[in-house]
Design a protein around this motif. Sequence first.
Motif, PDB file in Angstrom:
ATOM      1  N   GLY A  58     -21.696  88.957  59.007  1.00 17.34           N
ATOM      2  CA  GLY A  58     -22.047  87.655  58.469  1.00 17.34           C
ATOM      3  C   GLY A  58     -21.723  86.523  59.421  1.00 17.34           C
ATOM      4  N   ALA A  59     -20.706  86.732  60.283  1.00 12.83           N
ATOM      5  CA  ALA A  59     -20.345  85.717  61.270  1.00 12.83           C
ATOM      6  C   ALA A  59     -21.171  85.828  62.545  1.00 12.83           C
ATOM      7  CB  ALA A  59     -18.858  85.829  61.608  1.00 12.83           C
ATOM      8  N   GLY A  60     -22.108  86.764  62.568  1.00 10.29           N
ATOM      9  CA  GLY A  60     -22.966  86.914  63.734  1.00 10.29           C
ATOM     10  C   GLY A  60     -22.392  87.793  64.824  1.00 10.29           C
ATOM     11  N   LEU A  61     -21.327  88.535  64.510  1.00  8.83           N
ATOM     12  CA  LEU A  61     -20.715  89.428  65.487  1.00  8.83           C
ATOM     13  C   LEU A  61     -21.322  90.823  65.360  1.00  8.83           C
ATOM     14  CD1 LEU A  61     -16.958  88.453  65.020  1.00  8.83           C
ATOM     15  CD2 LEU A  61     -18.481  87.700  66.848  1.00  8.83           C
ATOM     16  N   PRO A  62     -21.175  91.646  66.402  1.00  7.13           N
ATOM     17  CA  PRO A  62     -21.577  93.050  66.254  1.00  7.13           C
ATOM     18  C   PRO A  62     -20.687  93.738  65.215  1.00  7.13           C
ATOM     19  CG  PRO A  62     -21.228  92.469  68.568  1.00  7.13           C
ATOM     20  CD  PRO A  62     -20.694  91.340  67.756  1.00  7.13           C
ATOM     21  N   ALA A  63     -21.119  94.877  64.726  1.00  9.73           N
ATOM     22  CA  ALA A  63     -20.299  95.642  63.776  1.00  9.73           C
ATOM     23  C   ALA A  63     -19.019  96.086  64.468  1.00  9.73           C
ATOM     24  CB  ALA A  63     -21.073  96.846  63.272  1.00  9.73           C
ATOM     25  N   PRO A  64     -17.853  95.776  63.900  1.00  7.54           N
ATOM     26  CA  PRO A  64     -16.585  96.128  64.553  1.00  7.54           C
ATOM     27  C   PRO A  64     -16.238  97.602  64.486  1.00  7.54           C
ATOM     28  CG  PRO A  64     -16.166  95.075  62.454  1.00  7.54           C
ATOM     29  CD  PRO A  64     -17.648  95.015  62.670  1.00  7.54           C
ATOM     30  N   LEU A  65     -16.882  98.353  63.597  1.00 14.40           N
ATOM     31  CA  LEU A  65     -16.657  99.790  63.472  1.00 14.40           C
ATOM     32  C   LEU A  65     -17.988 100.468  63.198  1.00 14.40           C
ATOM     33  CD1 LEU A  65     -13.464  99.828  61.218  1.00 14.40           C
ATOM     34  CD2 LEU A  65     -13.556 100.463  63.628  1.00 14.40           C
ATOM     35  N   LEU A  66     -18.092 101.697  63.645  1.00 17.21           N
ATOM     36  CA  LEU A  66     -19.297 102.480  63.420  1.00 17.21           C
ATOM     37  C   LEU A  66     -19.053 103.487  62.290  1.00 17.21           C
ATOM     38  CD1 LEU A  66     -20.288 103.106  67.151  1.00 17.21           C
ATOM     39  CD2 LEU A  66     -21.056 101.280  65.612  1.00 17.21           C
ATOM     40  N   PRO A  67     -20.116 103.967  61.629  1.00 14.84           N
ATOM     41  CA  PRO A  67     -19.924 104.853  60.465  1.00 14.84           C
ATOM     42  C   PRO A  67     -19.050 106.073  60.738  1.00 14.84           C
ATOM     43  CG  PRO A  67     -22.192 104.110  60.561  1.00 14.84           C
ATOM     44  CD  PRO A  67     -21.533 103.608  61.810  1.00 14.84           C
ATOM     45  N   LEU A  68     -19.253 106.755  61.859  1.00 16.81           N
ATOM     46  CA  LEU A  68     -18.434 107.940  62.150  1.00 16.81           C
ATOM     47  C   LEU A  68     -16.976 107.564  62.402  1.00 16.81           C
ATOM     48  CD1 LEU A  68     -20.625 110.313  64.373  1.00 16.81           C
ATOM     49  CD2 LEU A  68     -19.750 110.713  62.058  1.00 16.81           C
TER      50      LEU A  68
END
Length: 197
Positions: free
Chosen positions: A6-16
């Motif tokens: 929501g803040a426009g950052l990349p996802a800090p963690l991936l699903p795996l």
Amino acid sequence: MALAVGAGLPAPLLPLQILFLNLVTDVFPAFALGLGQGDGQEMTRPPREPSEPIVGRKEWTRIAVLGGLLTVATLLAFAIALFWLELAAPEAVTVSFLTLALAQLWNVFNVRDRGTGMLRNDVTRNPSVWGALALCLMLIGLALWLPALSEILRLPTPGTSGLLFALLMSFLPLVLGQAFAGGRVGPREAAPLRSPA
């Protein structure tokens, strides 16, 4: 995840990575706490009221505060890794992964009984906790440095500065969480049972 995106950052963690954390840093410390011996004063405390909820307002507050501290530490580490350490997004994700993984491990010390010391309490005296922490640290190390596993989890090494920064940030929830440590009734809070005679 939602706050970062929501803040426009990349996802800090991936699903795996999230799945790995759920299987490693959540499970083994929880089992270890369940193997604790207690303080030996359980039979001197009055029974719980039948109408009292298992998880009351104080417990929900503590859960929210400690969860919030883990969230803030992870997102702050991710943002600083991106904008101050100037790491690429994959390396910054590794920083947030390590921050959350280690912070969840140290968080086990925030669930000591109220009224017990920070260094000597039912958690630190539990050998299963130390065994669980050692096992989890080994598995996290394998996730980071075993090439096959780090490739699957997409955890490129963030360099010495990134590793040290993640370690430093992981202690933030522990330090701040000590103000809320101990959600269960501790020996100093419990009133001893008295004989009606």
